[in-house]
Design a protein around this motif. Structure first.
Motif, PDB file in Angstrom:
ATOM      1  N   HIS A   1       1.867  -4.286 -10.906  1.00  0.00           N
ATOM      2  CA  HIS A   1       1.851  -3.197  -9.916  1.00  0.00           C
ATOM      3  C   HIS A   1       3.261  -2.782  -9.498  1.00  0.00           C
ATOM      4  N   ARG A   2       3.431  -1.454  -9.373  1.00  0.00           N
ATOM      5  CA  ARG A   2       4.730  -0.919  -8.950  1.00  0.00           C
ATOM      6  C   ARG A   2       4.587  -0.068  -7.681  1.00  0.00           C
ATOM      7  N   LYS A   3       3.373   0.380  -7.408  1.00  0.00           N
ATOM      8  CA  LYS A   3       3.101   1.130  -6.175  1.00  0.00           C
ATOM      9  C   LYS A   3       2.307   0.233  -5.243  1.00  0.00           C
ATOM     10  N   ILE A   4       3.030  -0.392  -4.324  1.00  0.00           N
ATOM     11  CA  ILE A   4       2.408  -1.400  -3.460  1.00  0.00           C
ATOM     12  C   ILE A   4       2.542  -0.975  -1.995  1.00  0.00           C
ATOM     13  N   GLY A   5       1.434  -0.925  -1.288  1.00  0.00           N
ATOM     14  CA  GLY A   5       1.469  -0.613   0.140  1.00  0.00           C
ATOM     15  C   GLY A   5       1.017  -1.813   0.950  1.00  0.00           C
ATOM     16  N   TYR A   6       1.047  -1.687   2.276  1.00  0.00           N
ATOM     17  CA  TYR A   6       0.463  -2.776   3.080  1.00  0.00           C
ATOM     18  C   TYR A   6      -0.158  -2.268   4.379  1.00  0.00           C
TER      19      TYR A   6
ATOM     20  N   ILE B   1       2.601   2.328   4.341  1.00  0.00           N
ATOM     21  CA  ILE B   1       2.405   1.310   5.378  1.00  0.00           C
ATOM     22  C   ILE B   1       1.360   1.856   6.350  1.00  0.00           C
ATOM     23  N   ILE B   2       0.197   1.210   6.382  1.00  0.00           N
ATOM     24  CA  ILE B   2      -0.896   1.676   7.232  1.00  0.00           C
ATOM     25  C   ILE B   2      -0.979   0.769   8.458  1.00  0.00           C
TER      26      ILE B   2
END
Lengths: 319, 319
Positions: free
Chosen positions: B174-179, B212-213
């Motif tokens: 994975h290269r598109k990682i959010g949190y 970032i949510i």
């Protein structure tokens, strides 16, 4: 930490004079008053509020007995109690009993010894007689129907709420109805069991002990429940589940195993916590937070009151 | 309720004599002792334990500050604290702050006024300087890395734990990682954000604020999160979720919307609460209950200690 004697010594006055200054009483000369105030500053004396409360006979602490802290039902009940306690400037002393009698007695003994002003027992293990014997020391409030006792309470009529759910399920065509419950003893659970038996009797339906699944309290109990159902000889077509979290767990497990809700299994849960709306659960709404708030109000009054809270069936997609 | 003066009057002895009998001291004649004991029985006098504690300078109460009571993380932390408190014969005073500064200060003031022996702050809103200023009145224990202060704590290195999760996700391609995160301020959240930024920088990946949510704390937040992802221009292929409950909610919502886990979206959560095992979540295990137990131990000691708890990645089926 300095005490009142140290202050008196430093100020060169009597202990009585220090006490008068602390309590803002008259009959203290300005000179002595200033000496005491200086001495307080020097010693960084902190007025011991326990002593103040002691003299007033109040602790401004209210005990709250719960079996577990990490359970959504009790979490929300504590939330409701807390909200009102903050407004009224009371603090809560938490007793986590794990349904061990001696821990509940410890809470009652703290009331007796005036370490708390009142006690709210959210779920009880001691007998009503034992609880009643402590009423002379201060208010004890229960979260169950206590109308045949002197004990104050805020409660839901679980006989009524279970009957509402059972009649609804019956009208939808179900004849094989089971239920999932947390603790099977306790007034609330006994009321539910009575409603269940009366319902079966009314419609001349057979009673199968295996259709009552016990020790269901958490989301993750869902898997055990579904496995129990699959292995059951008299598999119910509908299930009353006394907690939204447990119902959500059942739903999740059914989805995995290809059991279609409500066609293969109808589910009606209780509480209407946020998860119920999210999972589209048909549920019987319990005003848990409001019950908590009401319990705190009763804990502050020294008069007997028994308040029934009403419930409401909310139709969604699981029946 | 009668007091010591009433006892003395009824027994026909001095207040000092009553006090001596209550404290099992010598130098009281049998005759007087019996008179006092009879008077106590008559008046049903209950020895006021507040007075006893007062004389010993101990309340046997420990304050616990939490933002909410109805949250699974804080529920489990309180559970851990409670278990140890029971063993050590301490009671907990619960402060529910809703992250309001004045409520946290109230708890600190109770320590100052000796109404509690120590204070555990599970999640903080006041500054570290403010907290530190109260250390002279008794132990204050935090649940975050305080290694550059005089404050005792039990904590997880959230920089490290976030890095473990990010590196694992990266190795999976994975290269598109959010949190997803609860509160975005607070030491623990800032540590996580720092780890995230350092990770992006290390691998030369772009930073998108929308990945970032925030305000993700409960199961039912899942729907909002999934909708946010769907509308997102830079939709991540993987998500770190700081709570198992929130991850379970995301998973449930994805199932409904036909988003396949982990193919369409990989999820790694934190805590490893029972729901994580049930939902087969890949998660970074946090020893929450053990942290609660450790916090209580620190609250009983009057010495500075900062204990880091270790975490463990548990591979299941969501990455």
């Amino acid at each position: 930490m300095s005490n009142i004697k140290d202050i008196a010594k430093i100020a060169g006055v009597s202990v009585t004079t220090v006490s008068r200054v602390l309590n803002n009483e008259r009959y203290v000369s300005d000179e002595k008053r200033n000496a005491v105030l200086r001495a307080i500053e020097i010693t960084k004396y902190q007025r011991n509020l326990n002593a103040v409360n002691l003299s007033k006979g109040k602790t401004h602490l209210i005990g709250v007995v719960v079996p577990y802290s990490n359970h959504p039902y009790f979490g929300l009940l504590i939330e409701g109690i807390s909200i009102e306690a903050i407004k009224k400037n009371y603090k809560l002393v938490l007793f986590q009993t794990d349904y061990q009698k001696e821990r509940e007695l410890e809470a009652l003994e703290m009331l007796k010894h005036k370490q708390i002003d009142s006690l709210i027992i959210c779920s009880r293990i001691c007998s009503l007689e034992v609880v009643e014997a402590y009423l002379e020391y201060g208010p004890v409030i229960l979260c169950e129907d206590t109308r045949n006792t002197r004990i104050s309470s805020t409660f839901v009529d679980h006989y009524k709420s279970f009957t509402i759910a059972l009649e609804y399920i019956y009208k939808k065509g179900h004849r094989k109805i089971g239920y999932c419950i947390g603790r099977s003893s306790g007034t609330n659970s006994l009321q539910r069991n009575l409603a269940y038996k009366d319902f079966l009797h009314k419609y001349n339906l057979p009673y199968h002990d295996e259709q009552i699944i016990k020790k269901c309290s958490y989301f993750e109990d869902g898997e055990r429940i579904v496995n129990t159902l699959i292995e059951s000889k008299n598999r119910p077509t509908a299930l009353l589940v006394t907690s939204d979290q447990v119902a959500a767990g059942i739903l999740t497990c059914c989805n995995e195993k290809g059991i279609v809700i409500p066609e293969d299994l109808a589910i009606i849960s209780f509480d209407n916590q946020p998860i119920a709306k999210y999972m589209k659960l048909t549920t019987v709404e319990m005003p848990i937070k409001e019950m908590g708030q009401k319990l705190l109000h009763q804990a502050l009054l020294n008069e007997q009151s028994q308040t029934e809270m009403s419930v409401k069936l909310i139709e969604r997609q699981t029946v």
